[in-house]
Design a protein around this motif. Structure first.
Motif, PDB file in Angstrom:
ATOM      1  N   HIS A   1     -19.757  78.618  40.158  1.00 51.37           N
ATOM      2  CA  HIS A   1     -21.090  77.992  40.139  1.00 51.37           C
ATOM      3  C   HIS A   1     -22.103  78.750  40.996  1.00 51.37           C
ATOM      4  O   HIS A   1     -23.309  78.642  40.769  1.00 51.37           O
ATOM      5  CB  HIS A   1     -21.012  76.575  40.692  1.00 51.37           C
ATOM      6  CG  HIS A   1     -20.791  75.510  39.661  1.00 51.37           C
ATOM      7  ND1 HIS A   1     -21.448  75.497  38.454  1.00 51.37           N
ATOM      8  CD2 HIS A   1     -20.014  74.395  39.675  1.00 51.37           C
ATOM      9  CE1 HIS A   1     -21.059  74.411  37.776  1.00 51.37           C
ATOM     10  NE2 HIS A   1     -20.194  73.738  38.483  1.00 51.37           N
TER      11      HIS A   1
ATOM     12  N   HIS B   1     -13.841  77.080  40.211  1.00 51.10           N
ATOM     13  CA  HIS B   1     -14.961  76.424  39.534  1.00 51.10           C
ATOM     14  C   HIS B   1     -16.196  76.399  40.445  1.00 51.10           C
ATOM     15  O   HIS B   1     -17.284  76.826  40.053  1.00 51.10           O
ATOM     16  CB  HIS B   1     -14.541  75.002  39.146  1.00 51.10           C
ATOM     17  CG  HIS B   1     -15.598  74.167  38.511  1.00 51.10           C
ATOM     18  ND1 HIS B   1     -15.640  73.908  37.162  1.00 51.10           N
ATOM     19  CD2 HIS B   1     -16.663  73.512  39.040  1.00 51.10           C
ATOM     20  CE1 HIS B   1     -16.680  73.146  36.883  1.00 51.10           C
ATOM     21  NE2 HIS B   1     -17.319  72.875  38.009  1.00 51.10           N
TER      22      HIS B   1
ATOM     23  N   GLU C   1     -21.468  73.428  33.805  1.00 53.52           N
ATOM     24  CA  GLU C   1     -20.118  72.884  33.933  1.00 53.52           C
ATOM     25  C   GLU C   1     -19.133  73.636  33.039  1.00 53.52           C
ATOM     26  O   GLU C   1     -18.019  73.968  33.432  1.00 53.52           O
ATOM     27  CB  GLU C   1     -20.101  71.398  33.578  1.00 53.52           C
ATOM     28  CG  GLU C   1     -20.851  70.525  34.572  1.00 53.52           C
ATOM     29  CD  GLU C   1     -20.503  70.846  36.014  1.00 53.52           C
ATOM     30  OE1 GLU C   1     -19.326  71.101  36.305  1.00 53.52           O
ATOM     31  OE2 GLU C   1     -21.418  70.874  36.851  1.00 53.52           O
TER      32      GLU C   1
END
Ligand code: ZN
Length: 872
Positions: free
Chosen positions: A336, A332, A355
């Motif tokens: 990003h 994750h 997100e």
């Protein structure tokens, strides 16, 4: 930034120009003009970072560079001193507004283009007057506030998301003014330093060291970060790139055991993202810090990711789910770097995008490495119940919400962003196809690299990849709240299907249509289900592939766990599920069935008692722990919220017995604990309460479970709220048993909330009116949960009006999630008409209640209002 005229329509709001007679008139009134008399200096845009200020600055300021210096004392009580040289191109002469949320005493000097300048420190801003157009430079010396510096005894780190850089230094604190940051840190000589940019040099002078970092690529202010302190470092080169992990773990075995995996997971995630996006890792270096007790799982600062140490360093006993959790977290934050860091939202109204896509990529990166986990079931249960929990209420909000000031960015967060948005992005992928989505994302990332873009920019690109009108698609899925009601109708003749029709309906009656593709399951008791895809874009669609098939025992529109909506079961399917749900072999299909049956209960189409009969029969033979947890949750909610007192009394003994058998028969400790929690939660008969008492006393045990002090504390509170004999003694004894000072203080705070004596409970509640007694929010919520326990709901109704009246103050004074939790916990135990009337009266008496707060009330009161229709 503002020039000397009104900006757009903003001048009617907070922006206007005043002529200040003389500075000295204003000093002491909260406004300090620190450099002689000002001429035309704007009054404030108000506190925070308003959208007007952000737009005006984005229009007038470009090509920003910061040269920042921070001197960090080893003593955390001493102030951090810093300086900022900010250079930029100003397209219009006039005042320049910096965000700096400290008072005038923290501003030491301000100069512009090398000379003295007029400036005002007011309302969390430093406004510098009369800056000429063209290349500009402003130099500010300051003391940082500690609010976003997370200072500890021998380390500290910055955490600036969403608008907290402005507490530490003067900055244009908005995501769409990207800048290059050069950094000099002066620190104790035995500390290390990590920041976004490449490390250029380190010089020692006595007990101090100065570390220089080269300029970063253009990044948003919330992504600028540094961490300094006593850290160890593990470095490794993989495929020509150095990965460095800074940490404070003292257990060498743990470091040895975990470091290789942690570095490898980062490398693999980078490689996957480079391959998927076609864009090489966009920043100069890859470092990260494992921080003890970090607030979040991780924060994606480019080149300097911060993680919660506990999420990276796993114990040898870690479950597969914990391993999956760590891999997902690393993927994750790494994803990003492209989605969020390289391309950043224009404004926090689109914070959901970064997100959601980071999670979307993380699942693709990680899931194949965990073939034993049922990822579809995990996705369904992690997202659907929570998203529906908000989206079925009258207080639901859209995924994309307007935001007027960055200091309100906290109110955007909630189940719709975290749980519904991922479902919607998965829908998008199904709608346009995996390749089209990948190509669109590639174009988006390369078009807006090192810049900003919003949702509309992505939709425009994807629209070119799809036959569907994605603008219309986005309007209903992203810009609006709610979900469709979807119904299937089967026509049959001589044992064969002649027609299967799917229809959707807008529950709000506004004729909205939710365009989605999904798989419909035709289920048969004696054979495997038949699956066919459907594309529901209009109000009605036929599924031609169903024609000529044997008549199914049930139809599940959301068979694959992909469709989103309130799935109305036809009578035939409902009857089958109620009689034979346990015969369905696939765990995902069973979970989907439970979701639909639960909706039927809440819509008043299935009696709560009938639903519980099904639970009682099927739960003991449910073999998948994820499904067990889902159904236990439904059981407890139904028991307290949707049964009449009479029904509860009739069903209690059987349900308790079933749950206790679950405790005894469970094969895993976590499942056993889940059964015991549910048993403790609903325990109502004398026998069950006596058993809990014996367990608390130590005269009885929970087979296969070792209860901790926390468990016994909860047991004491549960016994007290049930007004067992000697409740006061139980509470006092438990208090004596607690040795940890923090937990003892919490228990003392809560004790009165469970007291049998009404005046004690009144006193507990009365104390909450004082802000200082609400500082420990988790304590307050735990006390409220017992104060409003269903068993005591009738007596607790008298607290409802004042609890609601306190709401606005609570939003002003509490942390971002507190208003929602205050409401939810207060209303959680109530189901009566009189309680519902109190909420309705409050809403009617407060038409001025701010929009998002009104929605929170409607969300929290949903089950109370629903109980009026469901309980019979
Ligand atoms: Zn994230």
């Amino acid at each position: 930034m503002i020039a000397s005229a009104c900006l757009r329509d903003a001048c009617t709001r907070t922006v206007c120009i005043v002529r200040l007679a003389c500075a000295c008139l204003l000093v002491g009134g909260g406004l300090a003009v620190l450099s002689g008399c000002a001429s035309e200096v704007p009054t404030s845009y108000g506190t925070g970072v308003s959208i007007e200020l952000a737009q005006a600055r984005a229009d007038a300021i470009a090509n920003v560079h910061y040269e920042l210096t921070f001197s960090i004392p080893s003593d955390r009580l001493e102030l951090v001193r810093g300086s900022a040289v900010v250079t930029f191109i100003l397209t219009r002469a006039g005042s320049v507004v910096f965000d700096f949320a400290q008072g005038p005493d923290h501003v030491l000097s301000v100069r512009s283009n090398g000379g003295d300048v007029e400036y005002v420190v007011e309302d969390e801003h430093i406004t510098v007057a009369d800056v000429p157009a063209g290349q500009a430079s402003v130099e500010i010396e300051f003391f940082s506030g500690d609010q976003s510096l997370n200072r500890q005894a021998d380390f500290m780190y910055t955490l600036f998301v969403p608008d907290r850089a402005r507490f530490a230094f003067p900055v244009f604190d908005q995501p769409n003014i990207k800048a290059r940051y050069a950094l000099e840190l002066e620190i104790p000589s035995d500390w290390r330093a990590v920041a976004n940019g490449p490390r250029l040099s380190r010089e020692m002078e006595g007990e101090r060291a100065t570390v220089l970092f080269g300029e970063t690529a253009p990044i948003s202010s919330y992504l600028f970060s540094f961490a300094v302190g006593r850290f160890e470092v593990v470095e490794q080169e993989r495929d020509g790139r150095t990965f460095a992990m800074y940490h404070r773990e003292t257990d060498q075995e743990s470091v040895q055991r975990n470091a290789q995996d942690i570095l490898a997971l980062h490398h693999d995630a980078v490689a996957w993202m480079e391959d998927y996006t076609g864009i090489p890792y966009p920043f100069k270096k890859f470092e990260f810090v494992a921080m003890p007790s970090f607030q979040y799982g991780g924060m994606e600062h480019p080149g300097a990711i911060l993680y919660r140490s506990e999420a990276l360093f796993l114990d040898p006993t870690a479950t597969q789910n914990m391993e999956l959790g760590r891999a997902s977290l690393i993927a994750h934050e790494t994803a990003h770097q492209w989605f969020g860091d390289l391309v950043t939202m224009e404004w926090f109204t689109d914070v959901w995008m970064k997100e959601t896509f980071a999670n979307f990529f993380a699942a693709k990166i990680v899931n194949p490495a965990f073939p034993d986990i049922d990822h579809d079931l995990r996705f369904l249960l992690a997202h659907y119940p929570a998203a529906y929990g908000v989206d079925r209420t009258a207080g639901s909000n859209p995924i994309r919400q307007p935001l007027l000031n960055l200091n309100e960015a906290g109110t955007l967060y909630g189940a719709i962003i975290y749980e519904k948005a991922p479902i919607v992005v998965r829908q998008l992928e199904r709608l346009i196809g995996e390749e089209a989505l990948r190509d669109g994302l590639r174009e988006y990332l390369s078009t807006y690299a090192y810049a900003n873009a919003d949702w509309a920019d992505l939709v425009t690109i994807l629209n070119g990849q799809s036959d569907d009108d994605l603008v219309a698609w986005s309007r209903v899925w992203v810009e609006e709240s709610g979900r469709p009601r979807i119904r299937s109708t089967l026509s049959t003749e001589e044992g064969l299907v002649t027609q299967l029709v799917l229809e959707q309906e807008d529950p709000a009656g506004n004729g909205r249509l939710w365009n989605q593709r999904f798989d419909v399951y035709l289920g048969y008791q004696a054979s495997s289900p038949y699956t066919t895809s459907a594309h529901l874009r209009g109000p009605r669609v036929e599924v031609p592939a169903a024609r000529g098939r044997a008549v199914p025992d049930y139809v599940l529109v959301n068979g694959a766990g992909v469709a989103y909506g309130s799935m109305r079961l036809d009578e035939r399917s409902k009857t089958f599920l109620l009689e034979s749900l346990e015969d369905i072999e696939e765990p995902l299909l069973r979970a989907v069935s439970w979701l639909s049956l639960w909706d039927a209960v809440l819509e008043g189409e299935l009696q709560a008692t009938r639903f519980l009969q099904l639970v009682e029969r099927v739960l003991p033979i449910e073999s998948v722990e994820q499904n067990v947890a889902l159904v236990l949750g439904y059981l407890e909610t139904t028991y307290w919220k949707y049964l009449s007192v009479l029904d509860r009394a009739q069903l209690a003994a059987d349900l308790e017995e079933m749950l206790w058998q679950g405790v005894v028969a469970s094969e895993s400790v976590s499942e056993r604990a889940a059964y015991f929690r549910a048993y403790r939660g609903i325990a109502s008969t004398e026998a069950a309460v006596e058993r809990l008492y014996a367990v608390w006393q130590g005269d009885d045990v929970v087979p296969g479970l070792t209860l901790t002090e926390r468990d016994l504390t909860t047991l004491a509170l549960e016994l007290a709220v049930r007004s067992v004999d000697g409740a006061a003694d139980i509470v006092r004894t438990q208090l004596d048993r607690i040795e940890n000072v923090d937990r003892r203080a919490e228990f003392e705070f809560i004790m009165n909330a469970v007291s049998e004596v009404p005046s004690d409970r009144d006193e507990f509640f009365a104390r909450l009116a004082d802000e200082s007694n609400r500082e420990r929010e988790t304590w307050v919520l735990r006390g409220l949960q017992y104060l409003h326990h269903p068993i005591r709901a009738q007596q607790a109704e008298r607290y409802l009006p004042e609890s609601l009246e306190l709401l606005e103050e609570i939003q002003r004074t509490g942390d971002i999630f507190f208003p929602e939790r205050w409401l939810g916990t207060t209303l959680s135990g109530h189901q009566t008409e009189s309680a519902a009337t109190i909420v309705q009266d409050y809403m009617a008496a407060h038409p001025e209640l701010p929009g998002r707060l009104r929605l929170k009330v409607l969300q929290a009161a949903d089950s109370l209002f629903r109980a009026q229709r469901v309980v019979n």
